[in-house]
Design an enzyme around this catalytic site. Structure first.
Site, PDB file in Angstrom:
ATOM      1  N   ASP A 127      12.589  27.535 -13.959  1.00 17.03           N
ATOM      2  CA  ASP A 127      13.899  26.906 -13.788  1.00 17.03           C
ATOM      3  C   ASP A 127      14.396  27.042 -12.347  1.00 17.03           C
ATOM      4  OD1 ASP A 127      16.597  25.950 -15.255  1.00 17.03           O
ATOM      5  OD2 ASP A 127      17.065  27.434 -13.719  1.00 17.03           O
TER       6      ASP A 127
ATOM      7  N   ASP B 148      20.817  21.503 -17.334  1.00 14.75           N
ATOM      8  CA  ASP B 148      21.953  21.062 -16.519  1.00 14.75           C
ATOM      9  C   ASP B 148      21.737  19.607 -16.114  1.00 14.75           C
ATOM     10  OD1 ASP B 148      19.847  21.358 -14.761  1.00 14.75           O
ATOM     11  OD2 ASP B 148      21.099  22.097 -13.131  1.00 14.75           O
TER      12      ASP B 148
HETATM   13  N1  LIG Z   1      19.097  24.885 -14.329  1.00 14.76           N
HETATM   14  C1  LIG Z   1      19.912  25.498 -13.503  1.00 14.76           C
HETATM   15  N2  LIG Z   1      21.133  24.954 -13.239  1.00 14.76           N
HETATM   16  C2  LIG Z   1      21.936  25.604 -12.373  1.00 14.76           C
HETATM   17  C3  LIG Z   1      21.579  26.784 -11.739  1.00 14.76           C
HETATM   18  C4  LIG Z   1      22.674  27.157 -10.952  1.00 14.76           C
HETATM   19  C5  LIG Z   1      22.812  28.316 -10.038  1.00 14.76           C
HETATM   20  N3  LIG Z   1      22.062  29.436 -10.389  1.00 14.76           N
HETATM   21  C6  LIG Z   1      22.042  30.489  -9.439  1.00 14.76           C
HETATM   22  C7  LIG Z   1      21.255  31.604  -9.848  1.00 14.76           C
HETATM   23  C8  LIG Z   1      20.434  32.056  -8.831  1.00 14.76           C
HETATM   24  C9  LIG Z   1      20.361  31.125  -7.770  1.00 14.76           C
HETATM   25  O1  LIG Z   1      20.376  31.713  -6.517  1.00 14.76           O
HETATM   26  C10 LIG Z   1      21.458  30.098  -8.106  1.00 14.76           C
HETATM   27  O2  LIG Z   1      22.514  30.109  -7.213  1.00 14.76           O
HETATM   28  C11 LIG Z   1      23.653  26.177 -11.116  1.00 14.76           C
HETATM   29  N4  LIG Z   1      23.175  25.257 -11.971  1.00 14.76           N
HETATM   30  C12 LIG Z   1      23.761  23.987 -12.370  1.00 14.76           C
HETATM   31  O3  LIG Z   1      23.463  23.028 -11.359  1.00 14.76           O
HETATM   32  C13 LIG Z   1      24.496  22.047 -11.327  1.00 14.76           C
HETATM   33  C14 LIG Z   1      25.224  22.124  -9.999  1.00 14.76           C
HETATM   34  O4  LIG Z   1      24.604  21.383  -9.063  1.00 14.76           O
HETATM   35  P1  LIG Z   1      25.427  20.940  -7.741  1.00 14.76           P
HETATM   36  O5  LIG Z   1      26.490  19.968  -8.243  1.00 14.76           O
HETATM   37  O6  LIG Z   1      24.400  20.304  -6.846  1.00 14.76           O
HETATM   38  O7  LIG Z   1      26.018  22.175  -7.168  1.00 14.76           O
HETATM   39  C15 LIG Z   1      25.476  22.413 -12.449  1.00 14.76           C
HETATM   40  O8  LIG Z   1      25.097  21.794 -13.662  1.00 14.76           O
HETATM   41  C16 LIG Z   1      25.273  23.914 -12.517  1.00 14.76           C
HETATM   42  O9  LIG Z   1      25.703  24.432 -13.757  1.00 14.76           O
HETATM   43  C17 LIG Z   1      20.288  27.350 -12.017  1.00 14.76           C
HETATM   44  O10 LIG Z   1      19.872  28.392 -11.518  1.00 14.76           O
HETATM   45  N5  LIG Z   1      19.504  26.661 -12.893  1.00 14.76           N
END
Ligand SMILES: Nc1nc2c(c(CN[C@H]3C=C[C@H](O)[C@@H]3O)cn2[C@@H]2O[C@H](COP(=O)(O)O)[C@@H](O)[C@H]2O)c(=O)[nH]1
Length: 306
Positions: free
Chosen positions: A283, A215
């Site tokens: 991650d 991401d």
């Molecule tokens: N690598 C990775 N990227 C993730 C997540 C998650 C959410 N995962 C959920 C699963 C369990 C947890 O409790 C989380 O809530 C979102 N993203 C990414 O982040 C960015 C958003 O950022 P901001 O604009 O600041 O909200 C966007 O590219 C989004 O696609 C993850 O886990 N890993």
């Protein structure tokens, strides 16, 4: 997810704007002594969960729309997760396949209780329609049937998702070579695994095959840790919030080197400390650090994939 792992390594070995600093990988591994801090799935308390098929429908729609929040500085992933949750709590049919096919941009905003147009809103609507249509055509309208048909294999589920839902085909062409990153398809598997605690719809015998999710937050954390080193032009672009063109060498290198760096971290932890960690756990640790650090500058690419 051999295709993701192999193509990420291919990019990392030819990368010119981004380098993975193996000495820094080793320093981080030694510093944490191979113990990645455990972060609970839904540590934020924002996701819908009822232990049944509706949760699967929720997570699939969530990950169909889980991309590109930054163009609106007040919008974040939290708004999407909690907005969809509230919408479902109010109306259990809100994410039914026929409803998904009919949402307009303004209706989607209303569903999420978001006061203005969402970033890349027309694409979000298109992807919702695609999900509704294909769920109805091939899976009796239910994402739970899609998951069941994967027979508890994460790799099969990703294969099915990317075969049936073109919006999840997170590929790029890099120096003539096809690169697979599959961020939203893989995160859906991780969300099932996390939400259902590895049981029921979250049981996958090959969960270790999943890589990290490339991401815009995790690369920023890896850069902050010194693991990713950017060339001066790329550093300037990111630090000045300039947009990075989707599909450019820079963009593909940032994402692929992030995947590669964490795979190397995982291998090193195994070699030095004899621990078999999941990339998913690394991650979530890195991502949770990133979203709590508001000062991090991340790369900005308008993309439906992340
Ligand atoms: N690598 C990775 N990227 C993730 C997540 C998650 C959410 N995962 C959920 C699963 C369990 C947890 O409790 C989380 O809530 C979102 N993203 C990414 O982040 C960015 C958003 O950022 P901001 O604009 O600041 O909200 C966007 O590219 C989004 O696609 C993850 O886990 N890993």
């Amino acid at each position: 997810m051999e295709a993701v792992r192999a193509s990420a390594a291919w990019v990392a070995s030819r990368s010119s704007h981004v380098k993975v600093d193996m000495l820094e990988v080793e320093k981080v591994v030694d510093k944490i002594q191979g113990n990645v801090p455990k972060v609970e799935w839904d540590f934020e308390g924002i996701h819908y969960f009822d232990d049944g098929p509706l949760t699967v429908q929720y997570l699939f729609v969530l990950d169909a729309l889980n991309f590109c929040f930054w163009p609106d500085k007040d919008l974040s992933y939290d708004n999407l997760a909690s907005g969809l949750k509230l919408a479902l709590e109010k109306d259990k049919t809100a994410l039914d396949a026929d409803r998904l096919q009919s949402y307009t941009g303004p209706q989607l905003r209303q569903l999420l209780n978001w006061p203005r147009p969402l970033p890349i809103e027309e694409e979000r609507v298109r992807l919702l329609h695609e999900v509704g249509m294909e769920l109805e055509r091939s899976f009796g309208g239910e994402a739970a049937n899609l998951v069941k048909s994967a027979g508890n294999s994460a790799a099969t589920l990703i294969e099915l998702i990317t075969r049936h839902f073109p919006g999840f085909r997170d590929h790029s062409l890099y120096k003539g070579h096809q690169v697979f990153l599959y961020k939203r398809a893989q995160i859906f598997v991780a969300d099932l695994w996390g939400a259902f605690k590895g049981q029921n719809y979250g049981e996958f015998h090959d969960i270790k095959s999943i890589t990290i999710f490339a991401d815009y937050i995790v690369p920023a954390v890896l850069r902050e840790l010194g693991i990713l080193k950017y060339g001066s032009n790329l550093s300037c672009s990111i630090d000045s919030n300039s947009e990075i063109v989707p599909g450019s060498e820079e963009e593909v290198e940032i994402r692929a080197c992030s995947v590669y760096a964490v795979e190397k971290m995982r291998e090193l932890i195994n070699k030095k400390f004899g621990k078999q960690l999941l990339s998913i756990d690394i991650d979530l640790w890195l991502w949770s650090c990133g979203v709590q650090n508001m000062a991090l500058s991340h790369h900005r690419t308008l993309s439906i994939y992340y």
